[in-house]
Write a protein that holds these residues in place. Structure first.
Motif, PDB file in Angstrom:
ATOM      1  N   SER A 230     -29.709 -19.502  15.562  1.00 55.59           N
ATOM      2  CA  SER A 230     -28.996 -19.431  16.663  1.00 55.59           C
ATOM      3  C   SER A 230     -28.128 -21.102  16.902  1.00 55.59           C
TER       4      SER A 230
ATOM      5  N   THR B 158     -26.551 -12.093  26.010  1.00 58.26           N
ATOM      6  CA  THR B 158     -27.237 -12.197  24.919  1.00 58.26           C
ATOM      7  C   THR B 158     -28.654 -12.797  25.349  1.00 58.26           C
TER       8      THR B 158
ATOM      9  N   GLU C 279     -32.316 -11.636  23.732  1.00 61.69           N
ATOM     10  CA  GLU C 279     -33.069 -12.446  22.924  1.00 61.69           C
ATOM     11  C   GLU C 279     -34.390 -13.059  23.406  1.00 61.69           C
TER      12      GLU C 279
ATOM     13  N   SER D  93     -28.293 -17.014  22.501  1.00 62.72           N
ATOM     14  CA  SER D  93     -29.090 -16.983  21.535  1.00 62.72           C
ATOM     15  C   SER D  93     -30.340 -18.083  21.332  1.00 62.72           C
TER      16      SER D  93
END
Length: 419
Positions: free
Chosen positions: A73, A267, A271, A385
């Motif tokens: 990421s 996110t 994650e 992420s």
């Protein structure tokens, strides 16, 4: 790390040089649109297969796997930021070349550098290729389709990409096809090369400028109408009342920064859990079973997105509420995964909720930012992420693991409330 990838399979119309697009032009557009959409889907498949392959056969710990997810990421984030100026300048062809070269480096690393080091290097090069292809295709799609279709295009491309990824993962899990990770990566390289050859260059960024112009016109219409009322009636008090009514009818948006922050936290919630989930599952089920679980989850997600395609909802409060529900679900049932059925439902619920949240926030961001700073939204999402796996690496296996997950879920709702 892994997010459902989205690119267009829609053939729009755009005037060129004062002439309409005929059948020949539509067929030409269809070629690069289809190749780009398939390329996005194949790279999404490579991401899932390669990451889970490393988790199962690389002998890595949960800490190391979470760091690898965070590194992917980070690479995506840096690449997206470096490509932002090129995207604003309309360099879609150059970005396509970057995707092609990066995917070639990924294949070479996996093929010629043995062990977990080669696989990890291939995974990171794949991150650069994914960023470049996503930005290139997104830019081209916005320029070669009319802006009123952008919301629907985003949903359609999500659905079709998820269907492809889901069918492929189920086929791999059931051994209907027996492709190795390297063969899947080579397929991704081939599709990326075909996309680069077929993509039309962006000559003038007409469609995005036209969209911004229309948004600016809408924004000042209230002022123009108010001034007209004042000149007609000559009464400041009546002018104030009339203007207030007109202004109340104009759409009010959260700032793009808050929307992007909401995407970051939404996110990070997923994650945080998903980065270490393969390590947790490798002692429970086989890798092929894990692929089937992810595949069925992708197919269910595609079906769940159909109502979004019809309603085109863009409510940030709804997105935040769904993100909170998803985070609580992931944290509450993380320790209860012991059967194939529970794992499949767990992954499916997470995929559905995140896909809906991301679709809503991405569409809302386009409106709130006047079609600008699309790479900023992507970059903020990838920061989530980065942060999610890093937090998981720090607290995985400790008593703080679940409380930190709940905190992330609550914050993902709070930043999207219209305070």
């Amino acid at each position: 790390m892994y997010q459902p990838l989205t690119q267009t399979l829609f053939c729009g119309k755009r005037p060129r040089g004062g002439q309409g697009i005929g059948k020949g032009d539509c067929c030409e557009l269809s070629l690069w649109v289809i190749l780009g959409g398939v390329g996005q889907a194949v790279l999404g498949l490579v991401e899932v297969v390669l990451y889970t392959f490393i988790a199962y056969h690389g002998g890595v710990s949960g800490f190391a796997l979470a760091l690898l997810a965070s590194a992917w990421s980070l690479v995506f984030f840096i690449a997206s930021r470096l490509m932002a100026s090129s995207a604003e300048a309309g360099c879609n062809k150059g970005l396509g070349l970057v995707a092609l070269l990066s995917m070639g480096a990924s294949v070479a690393s996996f093929a010629f550098v043995h062990g977990v080091v080669g696989a990890a290097a291939a995974f990171l090069f794949h991150g650069v290729a994914s960023a470049a292809l996503s930005v290139s295709l997104g830019l081209t799609s916005m320029e070669y389709t009319e802006y009123r279709y952008w919301v629907r295009i985003d949903i359609v491309e999500r659905i079709l990409s998820l269907v492809f990824i889901g069918v492929a993962l189920v086929a791999l899990g059931r051994r209907v096809v027996t492709w190795s990770p390297l063969e899947i990566m080579v397929a991704g390289l081939a599709v990326t090369a075909a996309y680069y050859l077929a993509i039309p260059p962006v000559v003038l960024d007409f469609e995005r400028r036209y969209y911004r112009f229309n948004r600016y016109v809408e924004a000042i219409q209230g002022y123009v109408r108010a001034v007209s009322v004042l000149s007609y009636i000559g009464s400041p008090r009546m002018m104030e009342v009339a203007y207030s009514r007109i202004r109340a009818r104009l759409p009010r948006y959260l700032s793009p920064e808050r929307v992007a922050l909401g995407a970051l936290l939404a996110t990070a919630v997923g994650e945080y859990i998903m980065a270490v989930l393969p390590v947790n599952m490798r002692d429970v089920v086989a890798l092929t079973t894990l692929w089937q679980g992810y595949g069925y989850a992708a197919l269910i997600t595609a079906i769940a997105l159909l109502p979004i395609a019809l309603t085109q909802r863009t409510s940030p409060v709804l997105a935040g509420s769904l993100s909170l529900a998803r985070g609580l679900l992931l944290v509450m049932f993380f320790s209860s995964l012991s059967t194939i059925q529970s794992i499949a439902l767990y992954v499916a619920a997470s995929s559905i909720l995140f896909s809906i949240v991301d679709a809503i926030l991405a569409n809302y961001f386009v409106d709130a930012a006047y079609a600008r700073r699309g790479t900023f939204y992507q970059a903020m999402r990838e920061l989530g992420s980065i942060a999610g796996p890093l937090l998981a690496a720090l607290v995985y296996g400790s008593a703080l693991f679940k409380p930190v997950g709940v905190l992330l879920a609550v914050l993902s709702l709070l930043v999207l409330l219209p305070l």
